[in-house]
Design a protein around this motif. Structure first.
Motif, PDB file in Angstrom:
ATOM      1  N   UNK A  38      26.883  19.235 -29.923  1.00 28.75           N
ATOM      2  CA  UNK A  38      27.559  19.473 -31.199  1.00 28.75           C
ATOM      3  C   UNK A  38      27.728  20.978 -31.450  1.00 28.75           C
ATOM      4  N   UNK A  39      26.721  21.765 -31.044  1.00 27.11           N
ATOM      5  CA  UNK A  39      26.837  23.225 -31.209  1.00 27.11           C
ATOM      6  C   UNK A  39      28.013  23.754 -30.380  1.00 27.11           C
ATOM      7  N   UNK A  40      28.154  23.262 -29.147  1.00 28.93           N
ATOM      8  CA  UNK A  40      29.261  23.726 -28.291  1.00 28.93           C
ATOM      9  C   UNK A  40      30.604  23.367 -28.933  1.00 28.93           C
ATOM     10  N   UNK A  41      30.681  22.137 -29.456  1.00 24.53           N
ATOM     11  CA  UNK A  41      31.932  21.709 -30.107  1.00 24.53           C
ATOM     12  C   UNK A  41      32.274  22.630 -31.293  1.00 24.53           C
ATOM     13  N   UNK A  42      31.258  22.934 -32.100  1.00 26.54           N
ATOM     14  CA  UNK A  42      31.500  23.779 -33.276  1.00 26.54           C
ATOM     15  C   UNK A  42      31.907  25.201 -32.871  1.00 26.54           C
ATOM     16  N   UNK A  43      31.233  25.737 -31.849  1.00 25.73           N
ATOM     17  CA  UNK A  43      31.543  27.114 -31.422  1.00 25.73           C
ATOM     18  C   UNK A  43      32.961  27.175 -30.841  1.00 25.73           C
ATOM     19  N   UNK A  44      33.303  26.148 -30.054  1.00 18.30           N
ATOM     20  CA  UNK A  44      34.658  26.114 -29.471  1.00 18.30           C
ATOM     21  C   UNK A  44      35.706  26.118 -30.583  1.00 18.30           C
ATOM     22  N   UNK A  45      35.397  25.436 -31.677  1.00 12.54           N
ATOM     23  CA  UNK A  45      36.365  25.340 -32.770  1.00 12.54           C
ATOM     24  C   UNK A  45      36.373  26.607 -33.632  1.00 12.54           C
ATOM     25  N   UNK A 103      30.055  28.144 -40.204  1.00 11.67           N
ATOM     26  CA  UNK A 103      29.884  27.167 -39.122  1.00 11.67           C
ATOM     27  C   UNK A 103      29.254  27.844 -37.906  1.00 11.67           C
ATOM     28  N   UNK A 104      29.631  29.088 -37.640  1.00  5.30           N
ATOM     29  CA  UNK A 104      29.057  29.810 -36.498  1.00  5.30           C
ATOM     30  C   UNK A 104      27.566  30.085 -36.707  1.00  5.30           C
ATOM     31  N   UNK A 105      27.183  30.423 -37.941  1.00  6.69           N
ATOM     32  CA  UNK A 105      25.753  30.661 -38.206  1.00  6.69           C
ATOM     33  C   UNK A 105      24.937  29.399 -37.945  1.00  6.69           C
ATOM     34  N   UNK A 106      25.463  28.261 -38.409  1.00  7.15           N
ATOM     35  CA  UNK A 106      24.748  27.004 -38.204  1.00  7.15           C
ATOM     36  C   UNK A 106      24.708  26.663 -36.714  1.00  7.15           C
ATOM     37  N   UNK A 107      25.857  26.833 -36.037  1.00 12.38           N
ATOM     38  CA  UNK A 107      25.917  26.511 -34.606  1.00 12.38           C
ATOM     39  C   UNK A 107      24.948  27.387 -33.803  1.00 12.38           C
ATOM     40  N   UNK A 108      24.807  28.654 -34.212  1.00  9.45           N
ATOM     41  CA  UNK A 108      23.882  29.545 -33.498  1.00  9.45           C
ATOM     42  C   UNK A 108      22.439  29.064 -33.673  1.00  9.45           C
ATOM     43  N   UNK A 109      22.101  28.626 -34.872  1.00  7.40           N
ATOM     44  CA  UNK A 109      20.759  28.063 -35.081  1.00  7.40           C
ATOM     45  C   UNK A 109      20.563  26.796 -34.257  1.00  7.40           C
ATOM     46  N   UNK A 110      21.618  26.014 -34.145  1.00  8.02           N
ATOM     47  CA  UNK A 110      21.530  24.788 -33.339  1.00  8.02           C
ATOM     48  C   UNK A 110      21.356  25.106 -31.854  1.00  8.02           C
ATOM     49  N   UNK A 111      22.090  26.116 -31.373  1.00  9.63           N
ATOM     50  CA  UNK A 111      21.967  26.503 -29.961  1.00  9.63           C
ATOM     51  C   UNK A 111      20.534  26.890 -29.630  1.00  9.63           C
ATOM     52  N   UNK A 112      19.936  27.664 -30.536  1.00  9.26           N
ATOM     53  CA  UNK A 112      18.565  28.122 -30.287  1.00  9.26           C
ATOM     54  C   UNK A 112      17.562  26.979 -30.443  1.00  9.26           C
ATOM     55  N   UNK A 113      17.882  26.022 -31.321  1.00 12.50           N
ATOM     56  CA  UNK A 113      17.016  24.845 -31.451  1.00 12.50           C
ATOM     57  C   UNK A 113      17.067  24.043 -30.146  1.00 12.50           C
TER      58      UNK A 113
END
Ligand SMILES: [Zn+2]
Length: 354
Positions: free
Chosen positions: A189-196, A213-223
């Protein structure tokens, strides 16, 4: 103690944060002797500053460098052992005095490292020119504030480099072997959000929705990378320590080469990922083509040569990268020769040599 870096401290966002603390009658001082790729000296000076001013907690305010330095200072503020005693090896962390670890509030101003949701800091050892990972579960910040407005002023190239770093975290976690469906779900889901949203944040820095959305995706990537990282980080850590280049930029250059090298073991996962990203073709080649296109859009160079790195240290880098904690969780098993080869391919910009 508000910890930020030497560049950020001159900007309005830090002035605003100080103003808010003053308004709230909170006693604080600012520590900003933190460079990109923070060093042990940055941490040790921070500990001295913390103890001299009798602080009771740390506000980590900035990009990955400031947050990593702040977390290491919080860990070390009340320890009798030295910083390298807490390198992420074996059960080192169990030797810490937990009562000597200061509480941390983390406020990221870039969307990339995700250090705000991590239990470790990457600190450069100037003596050995290596990056070491300092770990303790209590280094996980107690409170994280993700405020997209703080990232509005981020220059486009930093947006790009840090954003791709977040994507690399998610991709390496997704393809790391080992059973962790929860981490994989978060990674996808993080990859999908970052791509978008990364191209949007890059093209229009004031796009608050994309920034958020990028801030949340970055937290998800690190999680997600609790599951492990891989060879992109194994090599990037060494290059950061030796050449003092930006972590995100190094990762962004290395990513397609690492995917190419791993392709014999990641095809099935890449087929699924390409469906999620709604690519026309499916598989590793399609993902690599997509990454190359994305990098072009984000003005990221294709080779390490273009940022002034040559093959002189290739042997040593291969050996050092093999010892990096990210190596054992790479998609395919690696030795020092594989990592040297990966580095050389990225220097000359030749995907087909892998
Ligand atoms: Zn990273």
């Amino acid at each position: 103690m508000l910890v930020t870096d030497s560049g950020l401290v001159k900007l309005d966002i830090v002035a605003n944060a100080k103003h808010i603390l003053k308004e709230a009658d909170i006693d604080f001082t600012v520590y900003s002797d933190v460079q990109g790729n923070p060093t042990a000296a940055n941490v040790l000076n921070g500990i001295a500053h913390y103890n001299k001013n009798q602080h009771d907690g740390v506000i980590a305010f900035g990009g990955g460098s400031a947050i990593d330095a702040a977390k290491a200072i919080a860990l070390m503020s009340g320890q009798s052992l030295s910083l390298w005693d807490f390198e992420d090896v074996g059960d080192n962390w169990t030797h810490a005095d937990i009562n000597g670890i200061a509480p941390i509030i983390a406020i990221p101003t870039t969307a990339g490292t995700g250090s705000e949701v991590g239990r470790a800091s990457v600190i450069s050892d100037e003596k050995s020119q290596t990056k070491k990972i300092i770990f303790h579960p209590k280094m996980l910040p107690e409170t994280v504030i993700l405020d997209p407005e703080l990232t509005i002023g981020l220059p486009a190239h930093i947006t790009a480099w840090t954003g791709v770093d977040a994507m690399v975290h998610a991709i390496e976690a997704y393809i790391a072997p080992g059973f962790h469906p929860m981490a994989e779900g978060i990674a996808i889901e993080a990859i999908r959000m970052i791509a978008k949203y990364l191209p949007r944040a890059f093209n229009d820095g004031s796009d608050v929705e994309a920034r958020g959305q990028m801030l949340v995706a970055a937290s998800m990537g690190a999680t997600a990378f609790q599951k492990g990282l891989g060879s992109v980080h194994s090599v990037a850590h060494q290059l950061g320590a030796i050449y003092n280049k930006e972590h995100g930029l190094l990762n962004a250059i290395l990513l397609p080469y690492a995917l190419r090298q791993n392709r014999s073991v990641i095809e099935e996962k890449m087929v699924y990922l390409s469906k999620v990203l709604e690519l026309q073709e499916h598989g590793t080649d399609a993902i690599i083509a997509y990454i190359l296109q994305l990098r072009k859009e984000l003005n990221i160079p294709h080779s390490l040569k273009e940022i002034g790195i040559n093959e002189d240290e290739a042997k040593r880098i291969g050996k050092m990268a093999f010892k990096d904690p990210s190596t054992p969780s790479n998609a395919m098993p690696l030795n020092a020769d594989n990592l040297e080869k990966l580095f050389r391919a990225a220097v000359i910009g030749e995907l087909n040599s892998l």
